[in-house]
Design a protein around this motif. Structure first.
Motif, mmCIF file in Angstrom:
data_model
loop_
_atom_site.group_PDB
_atom_site.id
_atom_site.type_symbol
_atom_site.label_atom_id
_atom_site.label_comp_id
_atom_site.label_asym_id
_atom_site.label_seq_id
_atom_site.Cartn_x
_atom_site.Cartn_y
_atom_site.Cartn_z
ATOM 1 N N ASP A 79 0.819 -1.122 0.197
ATOM 2 C CA ASP A 79 -0.006 0.088 0.392
ATOM 3 C C ASP A 79 1.244 1.185 0.351
ATOM 4 N N ARG A 80 1.883 1.269 0.760
ATOM 5 C CA ARG A 80 2.713 2.022 0.883
ATOM 6 C C ARG A 80 3.032 2.685 -0.530
ATOM 7 N N ALA A 81 4.290 1.568 -1.094
ATOM 8 C CA ALA A 81 4.771 1.320 -2.380
ATOM 9 C C ALA A 81 3.058 2.320 -3.419
ATOM 10 N N LEU A 82 2.330 1.698 -3.897
ATOM 11 C CA LEU A 82 1.175 2.212 -4.109
ATOM 12 C C LEU A 82 1.464 3.676 -4.133
ATOM 13 N N LEU A 83 1.276 4.351 -3.166
ATOM 14 C CA LEU A 83 1.215 5.411 -3.401
ATOM 15 C C LEU A 83 1.965 6.166 -2.714
ATOM 16 N N LEU A 84 3.509 5.870 -3.029
ATOM 17 C CA LEU A 84 4.224 7.251 -3.100
ATOM 18 C C LEU A 84 4.407 6.792 -4.291
ATOM 19 N N ILE A 85 3.883 5.827 -5.325
ATOM 20 C CA ILE A 85 4.460 5.941 -7.017
ATOM 21 C C ILE A 85 3.380 7.136 -6.995
ATOM 22 N N GLY A 86 1.858 6.670 -6.825
ATOM 23 C CA GLY A 86 1.081 8.303 -7.069
ATOM 24 C C GLY A 86 1.947 8.980 -6.390
ATOM 25 N N LEU A 87 1.643 9.463 -5.807
ATOM 26 C CA LEU A 87 2.644 11.061 -5.108
ATOM 27 C C LEU A 87 3.776 11.504 -5.780
ATOM 28 N N ALA A 88 4.243 10.708 -6.491
ATOM 29 C CA ALA A 88 5.512 10.911 -7.295
ATOM 30 C C ALA A 88 5.210 11.075 -8.906
ATOM 31 N N PHE A 89 3.949 10.388 -9.346
ATOM 32 C CA PHE A 89 3.735 10.646 -10.766
ATOM 33 C C PHE A 89 3.233 12.332 -10.907
ATOM 34 N N ALA A 90 2.095 12.107 -9.081
ATOM 35 C CA ALA A 90 1.157 13.871 -9.056
ATOM 36 C C ALA A 90 2.142 15.424 -8.934
ATOM 37 N N ALA A 91 3.229 14.583 -8.294
ATOM 38 C CA ALA A 91 4.396 15.990 -8.443
ATOM 39 C C ALA A 91 5.065 15.722 -10.145
ATOM 40 N N LEU A 92 5.577 14.342 -10.658
ATOM 41 C CA LEU A 92 5.961 15.099 -11.897
ATOM 42 C C LEU A 92 4.950 15.685 -12.999
ATOM 43 N N LEU A 111 -1.647 16.549 -2.131
ATOM 44 C CA LEU A 111 -1.902 16.672 -1.913
ATOM 45 C C LEU A 111 -2.778 15.649 -0.860
ATOM 46 N N CYS A 112 -4.066 15.333 -1.832
ATOM 47 C CA CYS A 112 -4.985 14.219 -1.127
ATOM 48 C C CYS A 112 -3.710 12.632 -1.372
ATOM 49 N N VAL A 113 -3.079 12.504 -1.903
ATOM 50 C CA VAL A 113 -2.002 11.274 -2.063
ATOM 51 C C VAL A 113 -1.316 11.419 -1.203
ATOM 52 N N GLY A 114 -0.620 12.237 -0.207
ATOM 53 C CA GLY A 114 -0.213 12.635 1.380
ATOM 54 C C GLY A 114 -1.132 12.618 2.599
ATOM 55 N N ALA A 115 -2.096 12.962 2.304
ATOM 56 C CA ALA A 115 -3.079 13.008 2.832
ATOM 57 C C ALA A 115 -3.273 10.879 3.643
ATOM 58 N N LEU A 116 -3.725 10.215 2.245
ATOM 59 C CA LEU A 116 -3.126 8.835 2.118
ATOM 60 C C LEU A 116 -2.159 8.957 2.931
ATOM 61 N N LEU A 117 -0.980 9.079 2.970
ATOM 62 C CA LEU A 117 0.223 8.268 3.230
ATOM 63 C C LEU A 117 -0.308 8.369 4.619
ATOM 64 N N ILE A 118 -0.253 9.299 5.197
ATOM 65 C CA ILE A 118 -0.326 9.557 6.508
ATOM 66 C C ILE A 118 -1.401 8.510 7.646
ATOM 67 N N TRP A 119 -2.411 8.391 6.519
ATOM 68 C CA TRP A 119 -3.907 7.664 7.187
ATOM 69 C C TRP A 119 -3.373 6.547 6.642
ATOM 70 N N HIS A 120 -2.526 5.991 6.097
ATOM 71 C CA HIS A 120 -2.148 4.589 5.798
ATOM 72 C C HIS A 120 -0.853 4.501 6.896
ATOM 73 N N GLY A 121 -0.508 5.287 7.473
ATOM 74 C CA GLY A 121 0.926 5.626 8.996
ATOM 75 C C GLY A 121 0.225 5.219 10.021
ATOM 76 N N SER A 122 -1.438 5.621 10.200
ATOM 77 C CA SER A 122 -1.756 5.512 11.379
ATOM 78 C C SER A 122 -2.505 3.834 11.255
ATOM 79 N N GLY A 123 -1.697 2.852 10.460
ATOM 80 C CA GLY A 123 -2.841 2.085 10.919
ATOM 81 C C GLY A 123 -3.509 1.221 9.703
ATOM 82 N N GLN A 124 -3.957 1.894 8.914
ATOM 83 C CA GLN A 124 -5.141 2.078 7.934
ATOM 84 C C GLN A 124 -4.218 0.861 6.948
ATOM 85 N N ARG A 125 -5.285 0.084 5.748
ATOM 86 C CA ARG A 125 -5.446 -0.511 4.716
ATOM 87 C C ARG A 125 -6.485 0.373 3.301
#
Length: 524
Positions: A79-92, A111-125
């Motif tokens: 999940d974190r890998a997918l969100l990081l990839i999405g964040l990279a493509f959005a920034a590019l 901003l939205c993908v970054g928020a989902l990264l933090i949400w995932h870091g709180s123990g969610q999938r």
């Protein structure tokens, strides 16, 4: 004298101290590593985000943050890998396209993908993502950005041994600093008085540190604080206590059914009016509202699309509010939901007819084209809602919507929307329709290659008008210190190509216009 039992119990033994130190040392080292990386990214952000509009510099900063998170956190989860990839493509996307509307979409996506990264870091999938959790992710992002650094600072400064100890090295540095001040001040004052050039250089350094230096330090520290919280949460250590999970209140059906039935009445009434207009045609409009069919189609399109989204959102929220164990209410919900989805589809079909009539009369624009893609996205979400929520699988709706939205944003960045607008309107002009040179010249650098290539196909008058408008528009745009790409950090690829075209002579009505596509190397 023997120590009292209380004193013996309070004082840790050497073995206890060593064991506690071994447990706390990894946590302390990890916290210091995060804070050190945050400080580095804060300084880097102060450098990369000062170029004006956040384009290439911001994209580069986000990419370094992603690499830093991977370096500190090790191998990421799926999940974190997918969100990081999405964040990279959005920034590019910010450096790939120049259209202002796409800039807003890409920045919002970051901003939205970054928020989902933090949400995932709180123990969610991601598989557990819901509409309510999506809203909660935004609150978690704000809490962690503002307060996440506190925990890292506490861990990095925690000490097992609370007894006061003097560090010999620290004490030596303090004494050395105190002893060094007098000779440094005296020698510097003497050298300043002996050389005017050295005096001016030193004065410039002091002025820089007093004004710009303070600004740089302040920005770097603010970014460091924010990045520390974001890194902490991205690594799976997000704070989530102030943002509790919200559970469904399990309301009875009629508590949510009243609004849904009322929406059905409103939509049926509106669609009946639309059918009367479509079947009655322009004569009906002229007799009732004094409008031509094209003028009627001009108004209300965006409001209809927004209304369709509100109705869909109301249906999803009503499904969440309804009790899971209410079998009778669930059956009614599926029926009324199916009716609403059919009515929303009909509303979108009516909006599509309106936009087609308007484009047929006045031509295509970027806003109208994006609105058409928005209709496609809403229709795809409707299908996802029918396949998940109405079949008792509400938990799959939000992940499916996330996938569809990511695909939509990726499509907007992949295809050149402004080039499509140019080609469509040039084809209309060749068929005898009017060509709005001022509007097309005001498009972004995404449209410039297509405009330059299509200009010779226009009538000589339109071509000349377009050429003059392009020179005027791009002379002002490229001279803009904020949005003209003067600073490399605010550039993007189409804007760099536009600068090459302008510097080599902004021709638009000769065969030499291919210089834009042939010589597309960004300037240094």
């Amino acid at each position: 004298m023997q120590p009292s039992p209380a004193t013996a119990q309070a004082a840790p033994t050497a073995s206890q101290y060593a064991a506690t130190s071994e447990r706390m040392m990894p946590m302390q080292m990890h916290a210091r590593k995060v804070l050190g990386a945050a400080l580095l990214f804060g300084i880097l952000g102060d450098v990369l985000l000062r170029g004006g509009v956040w384009r290439f510099g911001f994209a580069l900063w986000i990419m370094t943050l992603i690499l830093g998170a991977l370096a500190i956190g090790g191998r990421p989860t799926v999940d974190r890998a997918l969100l990081l990839i999405g964040l990279a493509f959005a920034a590019l996307g910010l450096a790939w396209r120049d259209a202002p509307l796409l800039y807003a979409v890409d920045l919002l996506s970051v901003l939205c993908v970054g928020a989902l990264l933090i949400w995932h870091g709180s123990g969610q999938r991601l598989a557990h993502l819901t509409v309510v959790e999506s809203a909660r992710a935004l609150a978690l992002a704000l809490v962690n950005a503002l307060g996440g650094a506190i925990g890292m600072i506490e861990r990095s400064t925690s000490s097992v041994d609370r007894a006061p100890k003097n560090n010999p090295r620290t004490r030596a540095l303090v004494i050395g600093t105190v002893l060094a001040v007098p000779p440094l001040v005296i020698v510097t004052a003497l050298l300043v008085s002996s050389d005017a050039i050295f005096d001016r250089i030193l004065q410039r350094v002091v002025d820089f540190l007093a004004v710009q230096g303070f600004q740089h330090v302040a920005v770097a520290l603010v970014l460091t604080w924010i990045v520390a919280g974001l890194l902490r949460s991205t690594l799976g250590e997000a704070i989530h206590g102030p943002v509790p999970q919200v559970r469904s209140p399990a309301l009875p059906f009629w508590s949510v059914g009243v609004a849904l039935y009322a929406l059905i009445v409103v939509l049926v009434s509106f669609l009946a009016t639309q059918a009367r207009v479509l079947f009655g045609g322009e004569a009906f409009l002229m007799a009732t509202a004094g409008l031509t069919l094209a003028n009627y189609a001009r108004e209300g399109f965006f409001q209809m699309v927004a209304a369709a989204g509100v109705v869909l959102g109301t249906l999803v929220v009503a499904d969440w509010l309804l009790g899971v164990d209410d079998a009778s209410g669930r059956r009614r919900m599926r029926l009324i939901g199916a009716i609403l989805l059919i009515l929303i589809s009909a509303l979108l079909a009516s909006a599509t007819v309106r936009i087609w009539l308007y484009v047929n009369q006045f031509g295509l624009s970027v806003d109208r084209l994006v609105a058409c893609t928005g209709i496609a996205l809403v229709l795809a979400v409707l299908i996802a809602c029918a396949a998940t929520t109405l079949r008792g699988r509400s938990g799959r709706f939000a992940p499916a919507t996330l996938i569809l939205t990511v695909a939509w944003v990726a499509s907007l960045n992949t295809v050149n929307l402004e080039a499509i607008v140019v080609r469509a309107n040039v084809a209309r002009a060749n068929a005898g329709a009017e060509f709005d040179a001022a509007y097309h010249a005001g498009l972004s650098a995404d449209a410039l290659p297509s405009l330059v290539a299509a200009a010779p196909m226009l009538t000589p008058t339109d071509c000349q008008l377009l050429s003059v408008a392009l020179r005027k528009t791009w002379s002002a745009r490229l001279a803009d210190p904020e949005n003209g790409g003067i600073d490399w950090r605010s550039r993007n690829l189409p804007l760099a190509r536009a600068r090459v075209w302008f510097d080599t002579g902004p021709a638009a009505c000769t065969s030499a216009v291919s210089v834009l596509t042939d010589r597309a190397t960004p300037p240094g």
